[in-house]
Design a protein around this motif. Structure first.
Motif, PDB file in Angstrom:
ATOM      1  N   TYR A  73       0.841  -1.191   0.000  1.00 49.00           N
ATOM      2  CA  TYR A  73       0.000   0.000   0.000  1.00 49.00           C
ATOM      3  C   TYR A  73       0.877   1.243   0.000  1.00 49.00           C
ATOM      4  N   LYS A  74       0.490   2.203  -0.817  1.00 52.93           N
ATOM      5  CA  LYS A  74       1.147   3.510  -0.817  1.00 52.93           C
ATOM      6  C   LYS A  74       0.088   4.550  -1.163  1.00 52.93           C
ATOM      7  N   TYR A  75      -0.135   5.486  -0.261  1.00 48.92           N
ATOM      8  CA  TYR A  75      -1.129   6.525  -0.498  1.00 48.92           C
ATOM      9  C   TYR A  75      -0.760   7.294  -1.773  1.00 48.92           C
ATOM     10  N   GLY A  76      -1.699   7.370  -2.712  1.00 42.06           N
ATOM     11  CA  GLY A  76      -1.476   8.076  -3.973  1.00 42.06           C
ATOM     12  C   GLY A  76      -0.737   7.253  -5.011  1.00 42.06           C
ATOM     13  N   SER A 158      -3.049  -2.122   5.460  1.00 47.72           N
ATOM     14  CA  SER A 158      -2.198  -3.027   6.240  1.00 47.72           C
ATOM     15  C   SER A 158      -1.593  -4.173   5.433  1.00 47.72           C
ATOM     16  N   LYS A 159      -2.276  -4.620   4.386  1.00 50.92           N
ATOM     17  CA  LYS A 159      -1.807  -5.803   3.649  1.00 50.92           C
ATOM     18  C   LYS A 159      -1.509  -5.552   2.179  1.00 50.92           C
ATOM     19  N   GLY A 160      -1.724  -4.342   1.699  1.00 56.76           N
ATOM     20  CA  GLY A 160      -1.495  -4.050   0.294  1.00 56.76           C
ATOM     21  C   GLY A 160      -2.610  -4.599  -0.574  1.00 56.76           C
ATOM     22  N   VAL A 161      -2.299  -4.918  -1.821  1.00 58.18           N
ATOM     23  CA  VAL A 161      -3.320  -5.385  -2.765  1.00 58.18           C
ATOM     24  C   VAL A 161      -3.639  -6.850  -2.477  1.00 58.18           C
TER      25      VAL A 161
END
Length: 182
Positions: A73-76, A158-161
């Motif tokens: 996960y990365k905001y934006g 918390s876990k990404g995609v």
């Protein structure tokens, strides 16, 4: 004078009526009552596209989204280095030439609103995950529907995609609506 007052009253009533539509948060729950018990029933609905190319496009969008499974996960973010929920959806549709807004809230205004029983692979699910603010802030793409439920791909902080089930308590509780954009 009476006609002007009547027209003004009708106009004000119409504005009030339309302004109040859609302001409440509604959910569609499929239940089955049997012998005094109520249980959740998951139904499988086949996608019957009106045009064969729509079906191919949906499959390509889903395939593109699944390529990002495991991405952090990365905001934006909108690439393999990291992405947020709306970035995943934005990129997956854009690969097929379908331009969507960049935020989940803006995406929730696109396409046709659906009941859960109408949801198919390729549709979008929208959520309100911040209990302090009642606004749509999360989106996922339906990738599978079977007897066990509706599965969607999304980017979790918390876990990404990952692929999750709408049957999970957290997601079901925070579900707001589904929409079809293809």
């Amino acid at each position: 004078m009476g006609r002007v007052l009547l027209k003004s009253s009708i106009l004000i009533f119409s504005i009030f009526l339309f302004a109040s539509c859609g302001s409440s948060r509604s959910r569609v729950v499929t239940t089955k009552k049997e012998a005094g018990r109520t249980e959740k029933v998951t139904q499988v609905y086949d996608r019957t596209p009106s045009v064969e190319s729509e079906d191919k496009t949906v499959n390509k969008v889903v395939r593109t989204a699944k390529k990002f499974e495991g991405t952090k996960y990365k905001y934006g973010g909108t690439d393999k280095k990291g992405m947020d929920c709306s970035g995943l959806i934005y990129v997956s549709f854009l690969e097929e030439g379908i331009s969507l807004p960049r935020t989940s809230r803006a995406m929730s205004l696109e396409g046709k609103r659906l009941y859960l029983k109408e949801v198919n692979v390729g549709d979008l699910l929208f959520f309100e995950t911040n209990k302090n603010r009642k606004v749509i802030n999360h989106v996922g793409l339906v990738v599978e529907i079977d007897d066990d439920g509706i599965y969607f791909i999304h980017s979790s902080t918390s876990k990404g995609v990952i692929i999750s089930s709408l049957s999970e308590t957290y997601w079901y509780k925070n579900f707001v609506m589904a929409r079809r954009v293809i």
